[in-house]
Design an enzyme around this catalytic site. Structure first.
Site, PDB file in Angstrom:
ATOM      1  N   LEU A   5       0.856  -1.196   0.000  1.00 36.64           N
ATOM      2  CA  LEU A   5       0.000   0.000   0.000  1.00 36.64           C
ATOM      3  C   LEU A   5       0.884   1.235   0.000  1.00 36.64           C
ATOM      4  CD1 LEU A   5      -2.623   1.663   0.373  1.00 36.64           C
ATOM      5  CD2 LEU A   5      -2.372   1.282   2.846  1.00 36.64           C
ATOM      6  N   ILE A   6       0.567   2.176  -0.888  1.00 34.18           N
ATOM      7  CA  ILE A   6       1.290   3.442  -0.967  1.00 34.18           C
ATOM      8  C   ILE A   6       0.275   4.571  -0.848  1.00 34.18           C
ATOM      9  CG2 ILE A   6       2.865   4.874  -2.318  1.00 34.18           C
ATOM     10  CD1 ILE A   6       3.605   2.287  -3.859  1.00 34.18           C
ATOM     11  N   GLY A   8      -1.016   8.549  -1.015  1.00 37.37           N
ATOM     12  CA  GLY A   8      -0.743   9.700  -1.868  1.00 37.37           C
ATOM     13  C   GLY A   8      -0.036   9.326  -3.151  1.00 37.37           C
ATOM     14  N   GLY A  12       3.562  11.966  -8.823  1.00 41.54           N
ATOM     15  CA  GLY A  12       4.870  12.215  -8.230  1.00 41.54           C
ATOM     16  C   GLY A  12       5.624  10.966  -7.800  1.00 41.54           C
ATOM     17  N   SER A 129      12.077  13.799   4.861  1.00 38.07           N
ATOM     18  CA  SER A 129      12.887  14.817   4.186  1.00 38.07           C
ATOM     19  C   SER A 129      14.008  15.277   5.092  1.00 38.07           C
ATOM     20  CB  SER A 129      12.017  16.026   3.810  1.00 38.07           C
ATOM     21  OG  SER A 129      12.815  17.075   3.298  1.00 38.07           O
ATOM     22  N   TYR A 152       6.752  22.607   7.028  1.00 38.33           N
ATOM     23  CA  TYR A 152       7.148  21.382   6.334  1.00 38.33           C
ATOM     24  C   TYR A 152       8.303  20.718   7.075  1.00 38.33           C
ATOM     25  CZ  TYR A 152       8.873  18.320   2.615  1.00 38.33           C
ATOM     26  OH  TYR A 152       9.306  17.230   1.879  1.00 38.33           O
TER      27      TYR A 152
END
Length: 228
Positions: A5-6, A8, A12, A129, A152
């Site tokens: 399952l991924i 979003g 991209g 990130s 972010y």
């Protein structure tokens, strides 16, 4: 069969990760909020669509229930859904950023744990990130040093910490966070930077296909483990 399952994943890095894992033989569930976009993206690569809004508890529970009914287990979970949160620095914006980028990880992980525990090689990858790395944002030689994205960065720091804490509390499941590399997506369009999503997806795919004795509780990029 490896069931994946991924979140979003209709565009991209998420979409490219779904495509590459599908090419490797995974049964891929492509999660997306928008049913029309999600179904079209899934059809394009031979994946299965499941509606999943990571900011909604019922949506997360329903999505994992759907997968559980069809497959009986989940082998790989990729937390890819996220927002840039580059708007005003205020309370509502902060709540939205953390709800999507951090709390969403908790919602989906908690819904997925019963299915992950049924896998012989359960693996969870958080697309985080280095903008959330204290080491990177305080290093003048790193691009994150000049990145003015407080919400972010803070929410991605939380995402990495959640990943590490899950690795400690769930020793039978591999949890790793990844910096996929600066990527040209809708999120970075305003900056005009980044490599093709397919290149960054390779980094995610590597962590999503670890052997049972692979690392857990780490934050890494394509070159190895990162300080954060």
């Amino acid at each position: 069969m490896t069931i994946t399952l991924i979140t979003g994943a209709n565009k991209g890095i998420g979409f490219e990760t779904a495509r590459q894992l599908r090419d490797l033989g995974h049964v891929v569930y492509l999660g997306a909020r928008d049913a029309d976009r999600g179904e079209k993206a899934a059809a394009a690569i031979g994946a299965r669509f499941v509606r999943l809004d990571v900011t909604d508890d019922a949506s997360a529970n329903d999505a994992l229930a759907t997968i559980g009914s069809a497959e009986g287990q989940l082998d790989v979970l990729v937390h890819n859904a996220g927002i840039l949160a580059d708007g005003p620095l205020d309370g509502p914006s902060a709540l939205r950023a953390f709800d999507t980028n951090a709390v969403g990880i908790v919602r989906v992980t908690e819904a997925a744990l019963p299915l992950l525990r049924k896998s012989s090689n359960p693996t969870v990858v958080t697309v985080s990130s280095s903008a959330g790395s204290f080491w990177a944002v305080n290093n003048p030689d790193r691009p994150e040093f000049h990145l003015p994205l407080a919400l972010y960065s803070a929410s991605k720091a939380a995402a990495t910490m959640l990943t590490v804490q899950y690795a400690k509390s769930q020793p039978g499941i591999k949890f790793n966070a990844v910096e996929p590399g600066t990527t040209a997506t809708d999120m970075t369009a305003a900056f005009g930077i980044g490599r093709p999503p397919a290149e960054s997806a390779k980094v995610v795919v590597h962590l999503a296909t670890l052997d049972p004795d692979g690392p857990t509780g780490t934050f890494r990029d394509e070159n190895g483990e990162l300080a954060w």
